[in-house]
Design a protein around this motif. Structure first.
Motif, short mmCIF file in Angstrom:
data_model
loop_
_atom_site.label_atom_id
_atom_site.label_comp_id
_atom_site.label_asym_id
_atom_site.label_seq_id
_atom_site.Cartn_x
_atom_site.Cartn_y
_atom_site.Cartn_z
N SER A 29 -59.07 -19.24 -39.99
CA SER A 29 -58.80 -20.67 -40.17
C SER A 29 -60.04 -21.45 -40.58
N SER A 30 -61.14 -20.76 -40.82
CA SER A 30 -62.35 -21.45 -41.27
C SER A 30 -63.16 -20.53 -42.17
N VAL A 31 -64.07 -21.13 -42.89
CA VAL A 31 -64.92 -20.35 -43.79
C VAL A 31 -66.30 -21.01 -43.85
N SER A 32 -67.33 -20.21 -43.99
CA SER A 32 -68.69 -20.71 -44.20
C SER A 32 -69.12 -20.34 -45.61
N ILE A 33 -69.55 -21.34 -46.37
CA ILE A 33 -69.94 -21.12 -47.76
C ILE A 33 -71.37 -21.60 -47.93
N PRO A 34 -72.29 -20.70 -48.30
CA PRO A 34 -73.67 -21.14 -48.53
C PRO A 34 -73.76 -21.98 -49.81
N ILE A 35 -74.57 -23.03 -49.75
CA ILE A 35 -74.79 -23.91 -50.90
C ILE A 35 -76.27 -23.91 -51.22
N THR A 36 -76.60 -23.65 -52.47
CA THR A 36 -77.98 -23.64 -52.93
C THR A 36 -78.10 -24.56 -54.14
N ASN A 37 -79.02 -25.50 -54.08
CA ASN A 37 -79.23 -26.46 -55.17
C ASN A 37 -77.93 -27.19 -55.55
N GLY A 38 -77.13 -27.53 -54.54
CA GLY A 38 -75.91 -28.30 -54.76
C GLY A 38 -74.73 -27.51 -55.30
N ARG A 39 -74.84 -26.19 -55.35
CA ARG A 39 -73.74 -25.35 -55.88
C ARG A 39 -73.39 -24.27 -54.87
N PHE A 40 -72.12 -23.85 -54.89
CA PHE A 40 -71.72 -22.74 -54.02
C PHE A 40 -72.53 -21.51 -54.40
N ASN A 41 -73.05 -20.82 -53.40
CA ASN A 41 -73.84 -19.61 -53.62
C ASN A 41 -72.95 -18.41 -53.32
N LEU A 42 -72.07 -18.09 -54.26
CA LEU A 42 -71.11 -17.00 -54.10
C LEU A 42 -71.48 -15.84 -55.00
N GLY A 43 -71.04 -14.65 -54.62
CA GLY A 43 -71.27 -13.47 -55.45
C GLY A 43 -70.40 -13.50 -56.69
N THR A 44 -70.63 -12.54 -57.56
CA THR A 44 -69.93 -12.47 -58.84
C THR A 44 -68.42 -12.47 -58.68
N TRP A 45 -67.88 -11.72 -57.72
CA TRP A 45 -66.44 -11.57 -57.57
C TRP A 45 -65.87 -12.38 -56.41
N GLN A 46 -66.66 -13.30 -55.87
CA GLN A 46 -66.18 -14.12 -54.77
C GLN A 46 -65.62 -15.44 -55.28
N GLY A 47 -64.68 -15.99 -54.53
CA GLY A 47 -64.09 -17.27 -54.87
C GLY A 47 -63.51 -17.91 -53.62
N VAL A 48 -63.08 -19.16 -53.73
CA VAL A 48 -62.47 -19.88 -52.63
C VAL A 48 -61.03 -20.18 -53.03
N TYR A 49 -60.07 -19.76 -52.21
CA TYR A 49 -58.66 -19.91 -52.51
C TYR A 49 -57.93 -20.56 -51.34
#
Length: 54
Positions: free
Chosen positions: A12-32
């Protein structure tokens, strides 16, 4: 499937790292967003920011 089981499987929750104002996700990661109801009502999003400013 009851909501308790769905919450246990999907969480029911997620932690997303943000670097320089942008989501810091891997190549195949996304938020759905997945809605598991026939008639979705209004939702409230709670955002908590932790970190330092430069």
């Amino acid at each position: 499937m009851t909501s308790h089981i769905k919450s246990s499987i999907l969480g029911s929750s997620v932690s997303i790292p943000i670097t320089n104002g942008r989501f810091n996700l891997g190549t195949w990661q996304g938020v759905y967003l997945c809605e598991h109801r026939n008639r979705g009502g209004s939702r409230r999003l709670v955002v908590t920011l932790n970190g330092e400013t430069e």
